[in-house]
Scaffold this motif. Structure first.
Motif, PDB file in Angstrom:
ATOM      1  N   MET A   1       1.240   5.977   1.343  1.00 46.39           N
ATOM      2  CA  MET A   1       2.823   5.456   1.260  1.00 46.39           C
ATOM      3  C   MET A   1       3.570   6.965   1.185  1.00 46.39           C
ATOM      4  O   MET A   1       3.687   7.770   0.232  1.00 46.39           O
ATOM      5  N   VAL A   2       4.405   7.264   2.338  1.00 47.90           N
ATOM      6  CA  VAL A   2       5.367   8.368   2.277  1.00 47.90           C
ATOM      7  C   VAL A   2       6.502   8.089   1.771  1.00 47.90           C
ATOM      8  O   VAL A   2       7.087   6.829   1.938  1.00 47.90           O
ATOM      9  N   PHE A   3       7.135   8.980   1.174  1.00 46.57           N
ATOM     10  CA  PHE A   3       8.408   8.688   0.404  1.00 46.57           C
ATOM     11  C   PHE A   3       9.401   9.892   0.702  1.00 46.57           C
ATOM     12  O   PHE A   3       8.910  11.175   0.883  1.00 46.57           O
ATOM     13  N   ARG A   4      10.875   9.510   0.786  1.00 43.33           N
ATOM     14  CA  ARG A   4      11.577  10.612   0.938  1.00 43.33           C
ATOM     15  C   ARG A   4      12.390  10.907  -0.302  1.00 43.33           C
ATOM     16  O   ARG A   4      12.432  10.122  -1.336  1.00 43.33           O
ATOM     17  N   LYS A   5      13.023  12.131  -0.285  1.00 44.77           N
ATOM     18  CA  LYS A   5      13.900  12.390  -1.576  1.00 44.77           C
ATOM     19  C   LYS A   5      14.922  11.394  -1.767  1.00 44.77           C
ATOM     20  O   LYS A   5      15.604  10.807  -0.853  1.00 44.77           O
ATOM     21  N   ASP A  17       2.899  -5.216 -10.299  1.00 48.46           N
ATOM     22  CA  ASP A  17       1.619  -5.506  -9.437  1.00 48.46           C
ATOM     23  C   ASP A  17       0.687  -4.518  -8.805  1.00 48.46           C
ATOM     24  O   ASP A  17      -0.137  -4.733  -8.278  1.00 48.46           O
ATOM     25  N   ASN A  18       1.193  -3.197  -9.137  1.00 43.25           N
ATOM     26  CA  ASN A  18       0.197  -2.178  -8.390  1.00 43.25           C
ATOM     27  C   ASN A  18       0.539  -0.571  -9.290  1.00 43.25           C
ATOM     28  O   ASN A  18       1.435  -0.561 -10.036  1.00 43.25           O
ATOM     29  N   VAL A  19      -0.509  -0.011  -8.956  1.00 40.01           N
ATOM     30  CA  VAL A  19      -0.332   1.358  -9.555  1.00 40.01           C
ATOM     31  C   VAL A  19      -0.449   2.382  -8.582  1.00 40.01           C
ATOM     32  O   VAL A  19      -0.995   2.107  -7.389  1.00 40.01           O
ATOM     33  N   PHE A  20       0.511   3.453  -8.719  1.00 43.93           N
ATOM     34  CA  PHE A  20       0.662   4.551  -7.546  1.00 43.93           C
ATOM     35  C   PHE A  20      -0.057   5.872  -8.120  1.00 43.93           C
ATOM     36  O   PHE A  20      -0.354   6.317  -9.624  1.00 43.93           O
ATOM     37  N   TYR A  21      -0.742   6.485  -7.309  1.00 37.84           N
ATOM     38  CA  TYR A  21      -1.477   7.791  -7.644  1.00 37.84           C
ATOM     39  C   TYR A  21      -0.478   8.734  -6.786  1.00 37.84           C
ATOM     40  O   TYR A  21      -0.585   8.632  -5.590  1.00 37.84           O
ATOM     41  N   ASP A  48      -0.552  12.705 -11.025  1.00 40.52           N
ATOM     42  CA  ASP A  48      -0.547  12.015 -11.788  1.00 40.52           C
ATOM     43  C   ASP A  48      -0.423  10.422 -11.278  1.00 40.52           C
ATOM     44  O   ASP A  48      -0.083  10.248 -10.426  1.00 40.52           O
ATOM     45  N   PHE A  49      -0.618   9.524 -12.381  1.00 43.76           N
ATOM     46  CA  PHE A  49      -0.255   8.016 -11.950  1.00 43.76           C
ATOM     47  C   PHE A  49       0.914   7.445 -12.342  1.00 43.76           C
ATOM     48  O   PHE A  49       1.717   8.333 -13.336  1.00 43.76           O
ATOM     49  N   LEU A  50       1.435   6.360 -11.863  1.00 43.91           N
ATOM     50  CA  LEU A  50       2.595   5.838 -12.215  1.00 43.91           C
ATOM     51  C   LEU A  50       2.411   4.289 -12.138  1.00 43.91           C
ATOM     52  O   LEU A  50       1.924   3.909 -11.118  1.00 43.91           O
ATOM     53  N   GLY A  51       3.326   3.544 -12.959  1.00 41.55           N
ATOM     54  CA  GLY A  51       3.163   1.984 -12.906  1.00 41.55           C
ATOM     55  C   GLY A  51       1.865   1.573 -13.226  1.00 41.55           C
ATOM     56  O   GLY A  51       1.519   0.297 -13.246  1.00 41.55           O
ATOM     57  N   LEU A  74       2.337   8.819  -1.662  1.00 38.01           N
ATOM     58  CA  LEU A  74       1.799   8.138  -2.891  1.00 38.01           C
ATOM     59  C   LEU A  74       0.324   7.231  -2.361  1.00 38.01           C
ATOM     60  O   LEU A  74       0.613   6.755  -1.192  1.00 38.01           O
ATOM     61  N   LEU A  75      -0.575   7.131  -3.213  1.00 41.04           N
ATOM     62  CA  LEU A  75      -1.666   6.062  -2.934  1.00 41.04           C
ATOM     63  C   LEU A  75      -1.474   4.887  -3.892  1.00 41.04           C
ATOM     64  O   LEU A  75      -1.323   5.033  -4.859  1.00 41.04           O
ATOM     65  N   LYS A  76      -1.089   3.815  -3.103  1.00 44.97           N
ATOM     66  CA  LYS A  76      -0.718   2.456  -3.729  1.00 44.97           C
ATOM     67  C   LYS A  76      -1.967   1.678  -3.887  1.00 44.97           C
ATOM     68  O   LYS A  76      -2.705   1.330  -2.871  1.00 44.97           O
ATOM     69  N   ILE A  77      -2.031   1.292  -5.197  1.00 42.27           N
ATOM     70  CA  ILE A  77      -3.330   0.734  -5.671  1.00 42.27           C
ATOM     71  C   ILE A  77      -3.163  -0.572  -6.262  1.00 42.27           C
ATOM     72  O   ILE A  77      -2.353  -0.829  -7.244  1.00 42.27           O
TER      73      ILE A  77
END
Length: 194
Positions: A1-5, A17-21, A48-51, A74-77
């Motif tokens: 998943m690509v994210f912008r500022k 319902d998911n974790v992000f790396y 770092d992980f989040l969520g 981000l990697l969405k898991i």
């Protein structure tokens, strides 16, 4: 998943319902009180992980809002996949538990910092953490752009106090900033000095 500022990854109150790396970039975690006061509780970066609260069945909703401070990936898991990997992959489980314990220690250190240290020391510590002093590898002496408002939210003070201390740190040679912010190891003197 690509994210912008400036993009919101998830919001406080969303279903968890998911974790992000974080593969690349920086994410700011904020919470808003019932009275509408906002506080920055963490700045996370690559590796770092989040969520991760979604793993606990007790937390079906997000406790914070995650916003991108800079573009990244981000990697969405999904929660089910994360649970499967934690149960089946011992090496990953060990890495993840070590990460969670280190993050828990950081939260405790932040609480102690808020309770017992001056805003000047809290700012110095925040800048050193942003530069990753004390982490594996060489510190990133140049910190990605961060506003004084965000720094003030992180340490529980006003933007004007942050500005005052930033100017003081610059005059003392602890930091340099002119479009970019460079942190010198000498800033440790502010944190270590009583």
């Amino acid at each position: 998943m690509v994210f912008r500022k400036g993009q919101t990854v998830f919001s406080q109150g969303d279903t968890a319902d998911n974790v992000f790396y974080i593969q690349k970039g920086r994410i700011k975690l904020t919470v808003i009180s019932k009275r509408g006061k906002e506080a920055t509780i963490a700045l996370l970066g690559s590796g770092d992980f989040l969520g991760e609260e979604c793993i606990a069945a007790m937390q079906p909703v997000r406790m914070a809002t995650a916003t991108a401070l800079m573009p990244g990936t981000l990697l969405k898991i999904e929660r089910k996949e994360m649970m499967r990997v934690l149960h089946e992959e011992n090496t990953f489980s060990d890495v993840f538990v070590t990460y969670l314990l280190a993050r828990n220690m950081r939260v405790q250190e932040d609480l102690i910092d808020q309770l017992f240290n001056s805003s000047e020391k809290r700012l110095a510590r925040a800048l050193l953490l942003l530069a990753r002093f004390g982490k594996e590898g060489a510190p990133e002496t140049v910190i990605p752009k961060i506003s004084q408002e965000t720094l003030a939210e992180m340490i529980g003070t006003t933007r004007s106090r942050v500005s005052f201390f930033m100017n003081r740190f610059r005059e003392m040679g602890f930091i340099e900033y002119n479009g970019t912010l460079s942190v010198h190891s000498s800033l440790l003197n502010v944190v270590l000095h009583d």
